[in-house]
Design an enzyme around this catalytic site. Structure first.
Site, short mmCIF file in Angstrom:
data_model
loop_
_atom_site.label_atom_id
_atom_site.label_comp_id
_atom_site.label_asym_id
_atom_site.label_seq_id
_atom_site.Cartn_x
_atom_site.Cartn_y
_atom_site.Cartn_z
N SER A 193 34.77 39.67 40.75
CA SER A 193 33.87 40.02 39.66
C SER A 193 34.03 41.47 39.22
CB SER A 193 32.42 39.75 40.07
OG SER A 193 32.05 40.55 41.18
N ASP B 283 28.98 43.26 45.72
CA ASP B 283 30.04 43.80 46.56
C ASP B 283 31.32 43.95 45.74
OD1 ASP B 283 30.80 41.21 46.23
OD2 ASP B 283 30.89 40.71 48.36
N ASP C 222 35.33 43.24 45.87
CA ASP C 222 36.46 42.60 46.54
C ASP C 222 37.67 43.49 46.39
OD1 ASP C 222 35.14 40.14 47.31
OD2 ASP C 222 35.12 39.64 45.17
N ASP D 33 34.44 44.11 50.65
CA ASP D 33 35.23 43.09 51.34
C ASP D 33 36.69 43.52 51.21
OD1 ASP D 33 32.96 41.72 51.85
OD2 ASP D 33 33.48 39.92 50.71
N LYS E 133 27.38 32.63 34.93
CA LYS E 133 27.11 32.89 36.35
C LYS E 133 25.61 33.00 36.60
CE LYS E 133 29.60 35.78 38.69
NZ LYS E 133 30.34 36.98 39.13
N TYR F 222 25.61 27.54 42.08
CA TYR F 222 26.56 28.64 42.30
C TYR F 222 26.70 28.83 43.81
CZ TYR F 222 28.88 33.17 41.60
OH TYR F 222 29.78 34.20 41.58
#
Length: 727
Positions: free
Chosen positions: A90, A101, A103, A156, A217, A226
């Site tokens: 995202s 968070d 990625d 992450d 979303k 979701y």
């Protein structure tokens, strides 16, 4: 504005039409709505994220030089040693919200190993930094990941080890050659970045794509669909679905794209795959999604194919139950969007929370507890990654007659700090004749699920799981916002109203967003109101390596205990969507553009190659049909495929004689010896776990037997008197 010469995707667009004045107004309303509900981060947080990413890039560059020096490389190679941070998900797509968070992917050289150097030396470096907290490595996940917070921002971090001695600063990971000599974990780790970048290349207007994806979303989260780990769709799945709509309507604004999203996917003939580009075999021999060659690919129910080589199905977790739920939600969204076009509805109505705890009369409750917070986090992550298997097992063991609706989130009780629970709504399959007193026994199914969960090799004392049936009227108070149960009351001459009743003094104040009186609900069965929550009986607890235990069992004891009568009575209106059993797959080949008039900018010629006498809606419906490529007839005509599909559909289903057709009664098993499945580790990485094969029926596992247990059955005694309300 895009024209016919700028086509993206495997087929011609459905419409080249540009926005109307009303589309411009409605899009502004949508953007304001998204801002008002808090989907955009503030400038200060955006700057903080950039600073954290810059700091993280410096850390991995220092790390790789330390590793190079420790491995004895000369100073010249140490000086040239490099590692690089990429983002995906995202954040890379530009649709992240406040507190989300990031990625990230660390790309390193061939001499920096994953096990010793990434999860060893880099983990040590991060653990010593005061800015880093909640550091949690998950080396055994399908996609190994290191999770932590850096200056309060969740990260992450994946690792990809390339075959290069030196990682150039201008490295382009979109090139297929980057995968040369890469191990499977590296290919999977690189896939996130490669797919994200390819999506951005394949949409005609990135800003319109981002606004539409933010809306979808948010809608999916509010409507409870979701969650990749529970069998719905995750962020990458929704991004691919939205990107395909952008390709089909290249000149549309987000207002129209949202509306067409629902219109197209309401009519989509699953399991036809959604693809942004043709599937290429590539030059490295990596396996790509192809049901013609790979039998497992033929049984995916809702294929959404990633666009970067090796192309894979990103939605393998979808089950028949979750597909039915999502198609129902697509239909609802389409109807509301039509009402919005007539100024009879709004964005708030579209995104009303799904009234999950008013939709069913019966639920499965899965309680999870542990001795401390760290154990609970690990134990909960492991169980959540396995919950989808319970849905699949129930579907298969009952021939899809009993359908599950898993809630995508967990719930906590303030009065029990080291505890959380999950819920599944239960209902009988719609449209099937019901016999009086018909029952389904799923004890074996639940037992197999407990065996699956019991594989956790990092079990510690205090880690327990319990599964129980609870009726709607006996749901615990903490699942309702503020402990207030929304109770529908039928008023004379009016629609349903909601009265609020205090349920529990220990309610979780923020368990769910306040539910609005707008989704369709089941009638509440008010009979037997004297039954209390305490009468909901547990099936069993699970201890080390799957042994089924009492509360407070003596140390070292192994056994099973059930208490009370766990009979579920299912009645009421059933959801109407029927998932087709015929699994005809259609892959994209090169498709010639349809013949028809050239684009001139008007609505009348927006649907290319169609009869101009058709109405706009009829023309669009036929245009949607044209987006499906040619069918793979060889699959339908292949007797081996038909036999294989039949065998697959029966896999894991307990045998029953004609005399017991109405009640699948089986004896329950107990436990396995401690530590029998030590090879499986907790992953905790819910986004990227590959689904394991279902275990064989517990009756074939040579388990010890114990005292008889009550039956968990589903009794359809009142289905003929089902209410007329839709769900």
């Amino acid at each position: 504005m895009a024209g016919p010469g700028h086509r993206l995707g495997i087929t011609e667009p459905i419409s080249w039409s540009g926005p109307t004045e009303n589309d411009v107004i409605k899009t502004r309303e949508l953007e304001k709505f998204l801002a008002d509900v808090g989907l955009y981060e503030c400038q200060e947080e955006a700057i903080s994220r950039e600073e954290v990413l810059g700091r993280l890039d410096q850390i991995v560059k220092t790390w790789v030089k330390n590793v190079s020096r420790a491995k004895g490389l000369n100073e010249q190679l140490v000086h040239e040693a490099n590692a690089k941070i990429f983002t995906f998900g995202s954040y890379r797509l530009g649709v992240h919200g406040p507190g989300a968070d990031i990625d990230t992917l660390c790309v390193g050289p061939r001499h920096a190993s994953r096990e010793e150097d990434f999860f060893g030396e880099l983990h040590r470096m991060l653990s010593e930094m005061p800015e880093v907290s909640e550091l949690h490595p998950v080396p055994d996940a399908h996609v190994p990941v290191m999770r932590f917070k850096f200056s309060g921002i969740s990260i992450d971090l994946l690792y990809a080890k390339l075959s290069l001695w030196v990682i150039p600063e201008d490295l382009d990971i979109s090139q297929e050659s980057i995968l040369h000599n890469a191990d499977e974990q590296t290919v999977r780790s690189l896939n996130g970045c490669r797919v994200t970048d390819q999506i951005l290349r394949l949409v005609p207007n990135i800003q319109n794509f981002r606004t539409t994806l933010r809306c979808m979303k948010y809608w999916a989260k509010r409507r409870g669909v979701y969650s990749n780990v529970t069998g719905f769709l995750g962020g990458i799945n929704w991004a691919l679905l939205v990107a395909r709509i952008c390709q089909l309507y290249p000149n549309a604004l987000p207002n129209m794209l949202v509306s067409r999203f629902f219109r197209v996917y309401t009519q989509w003939r699953w399991p036809n795959p959604v693809m942004l580009c043709k599937i290429e075999d590539g030059s490295l021999g990596l396996q790509v999604w192809d049901p013609r060659r790979y039998p497992k690919d033929r049984f995916h129910l809702m294929p959404i194919i990633t666009p970067a080589y090796p192309c894979m199905n990103s939605s393998y977790n979808v089950s028949s139950s979750t597909l039915r739920i999502m198609t129902d939600e697509f239909q609802r969204g389409s109807e509301i969007c039509e009402a919005m076009d007539a100024n009879k509805s709004n964005w708030e109505k579209l995104s009303e929370p799904y009234p999950f705890f008013e939709a069913y009369k019966n639920y499965l409750q899965i309680d999870v507890s542990a001795a401390n917070a760290d154990d609970l986090r690990k134990w909960k992550g492991w169980i959540e990654s396995r919950l989808r298997q319970l849905t699949l097992k129930i579907e298969r063991h009952t021939h899809d007659m009993l359908q599950c609706h898993p809630h995508p989130g967990d719930f906590s009780d303030k009065s029990r700090p080291l505890y959380c629970c999950y819920f599944m709504g239960l209902q009988r399959k719609q449209g099937v004749p019901t016999n009086e007193g018909e029952q389904f026994d799923i004890r074996l199914t639940v037992d197999e699920f407990k065996h699956n969960v019991g594989m956790y090799s990092l079990w510690k004392p205090g880690m327990e799981i319990r599964v129980s049936h609870v009726k709607q009227r006996n749901l615990p108070g903490f699942v309702f916002p503020g402990g207030i149960r929304a109770r529908p009351i039928k008023m004379a001459g009016e629609g349903r109203r909601v009265s609020l009743t205090k349920v529990s003094s220990h309610a979780e104040d923020n368990a769910l967003p306040q539910e609005l009186n707008g989704g369709s609900k089941r009638k509440r069965d008010d009979a037997d109101t004297a039954t209390s929550l305490r009468d909901s009986k547990y099936l069993a607890g699970v201890g080390v390596s799957g042994e089924l235990v009492h509360e407070g069992r003596p140390s070292g004891s192994i056994g099973t205990s059930y208490s009370g009568n766990a009979v579920v009575e299912l009645s009421g209106k059933i959801l109407s969507e029927k998932v087709e059993d015929n699994m005809v797959y259609e892959l994209a080949n090169t498709i010639s553009p349809p013949e028809g008039p050239s684009h001139s900018g008007g609505e009348s010629d927006a649907f290319l190659g169609l009869d101009p006498s058709l109405s706009s809606k009829e023309a669009e419906k036929l245009a949607i049909e044209k987006t499906f490529p040619e069918e793979l007839d060889e699959l339908e005509d292949n007797p081996e495929y038909k036999n294989q599909a039949k065998i697959w559909s029966m896999k894991g289903i307990s045998m029953e004689s004609s005399s017991t057709k109405r009640a699948l009664l089986v004896s329950l098993t107990t436990s396995t010896a401690a530590g029998s499945c030590s090879s499986l580790q907790s992953s905790g990485n819910l986004k990227d776990l590959e689904p394991p094969e279902l275990l064989p029926p517990a009756s074939s596992l040579n388990l010890a037997t114990s005292a008889p247990k009550p039956v968990l059955r589903f009794n359809f005694t009142s289905l003929a008197k089902a209410t007329s309300e839709s769900t």
